[in-house]
Design a protein around this motif. Structure first.
Motif, PDB file in Angstrom:
ATOM      1  N   MET A  82      26.349  47.342   7.861  1.00  7.82           N
ATOM      2  CA  MET A  82      26.941  45.768   9.251  1.00  7.82           C
ATOM      3  C   MET A  82      25.336  47.030   9.587  1.00  7.82           C
ATOM      4  O   MET A  82      26.318  48.448  10.234  1.00  7.82           O
TER       5      MET A  82
ATOM      6  N   PRO B 106      26.055  39.829  19.526  1.00  9.00           N
ATOM      7  CA  PRO B 106      26.617  40.466  18.496  1.00  9.00           C
ATOM      8  C   PRO B 106      27.733  40.175  17.886  1.00  9.00           C
ATOM      9  O   PRO B 106      28.470  38.879  18.871  1.00  9.00           O
ATOM     10  N   LYS B 107      28.188  40.770  16.897  1.00  8.98           N
ATOM     11  CA  LYS B 107      29.793  40.501  15.740  1.00  8.98           C
ATOM     12  C   LYS B 107      30.596  41.261  17.227  1.00  8.98           C
ATOM     13  O   LYS B 107      31.429  40.882  17.329  1.00  8.98           O
TER      14      LYS B 107
ATOM     15  N   GLU C 220      20.437  38.502  10.872  1.00  8.90           N
ATOM     16  CA  GLU C 220      21.718  39.387   9.678  1.00  8.90           C
ATOM     17  C   GLU C 220      22.755  39.794  11.191  1.00  8.90           C
ATOM     18  O   GLU C 220      22.670  39.770  11.957  1.00  8.90           O
ATOM     19  N   ASP C 221      24.264  39.785  10.637  1.00  7.28           N
ATOM     20  CA  ASP C 221      25.198  40.338  11.768  1.00  7.28           C
ATOM     21  C   ASP C 221      24.593  41.802  12.145  1.00  7.28           C
ATOM     22  O   ASP C 221      24.697  42.559  11.017  1.00  7.28           O
TER      23      ASP C 221
ATOM     24  N   SER D 189      17.809  40.200  14.239  1.00  5.65           N
ATOM     25  CA  SER D 189      19.097  38.711  14.817  1.00  5.65           C
ATOM     26  C   SER D 189      19.025  37.929  13.802  1.00  5.65           C
ATOM     27  O   SER D 189      19.890  37.025  14.137  1.00  5.65           O
TER      28      SER D 189
END
Length: 215
Positions: free
Chosen positions: A1, A79-80, A56-57, A54
């Motif tokens: 990530m 976000p995560k 993807e995590d 954005s």
């Protein structure tokens, strides 16, 4: 990530050179873009968000003024994890003297040449050893005057009054620029100054490992 790092006012990715992420994370260091004339902070954040994938995590980690921008970005694309270091979670945490300076428009006479006094900045930022002082000197030497004026105006007039619910705040107990007593930090590093990402990096890395775990 991917973990996107955003530095503070006038700084660059060298501020994070001692920061190590746990396995599973790819650090991406974002450079500040030039603000447009009289551009609002939300408007700036919208343009800046183009630097982030954005689809993807991802994780956002903001230092000082970069932490404020991280909060604005998180409102656009959550976000995560949202982590701020030596920063403010909302305008409410801005020290009273900065708020007063904004009302009196004192920041308008705080010229870039004053900001560029490396000796003064070293004192407030807590830059300790020769290596850190050299980095701070290079920051201020290369800082764009127009960017500094814009950023100071944004800071004292930040229209963000509520802390984002999932934000995680790391702060130093000896931060002279943004004193710890004005913020509600989740993690406090004892004797950490404003640039503790450099001279207290092991403690910061330990906390990041606790927060992020394995990606």
């Amino acid at each position: 990530m991917k973990a996107y790092f955003i530095t503070g006012l006038g700084a660059d990715k060298r501020a994070f050179y001692k920061i190590k992420l746990p396995p599973g994370y790819e650090p991406v260091y974002l450079d500040w873009i030039k603000p447009l004339p009289d551009e609002s902070f939300p408007g700036y954040a919208k343009r800046f968000s183009a630097l982030i994938n954005s689809n993807e995590d991802f994780v956002l980690i903001g230092l000082s003024f970069g932490g404020m921008l991280a909060s604005e970005l998180a409102k656009l694309n959550p976000p995560k994890k949202l982590i701020i270091i030596s920063s403010l979670s909302s305008y409410r945490e801005l020290p009273w003297y900065f708020k007063l300076a904004g009302k009196l428009r004192v920041h308008k006479i705080f010229t870039p040449s004053i900001y560029k006094q490396a000796t003064l900045l070293n004192r407030f930022l807590g830059a300790g050893d020769k290596e850190m002082k050299t980095i701070v000197y290079n920051y201020v030497k290369n800082a764009d005057p127009e960017y500094i004026r814009w950023a100071l105006n944004v800071i004292v007039h930040w229209l963000h009054h509520e802390r984002l619910p999932d934000l995680i705040h790391i702060h130093g107990s000896k931060d002279h620029l943004l004193p710890c007593r004005y913020v509600k930090a989740d993690y406090v590093i004892q004797k950490g100054g404003h640039l503790m990402v450099m001279n207290k990096a092991p403690e910061v890395n330990k906390i990041l490992k606790q927060i992020l775990g394995a990606g």
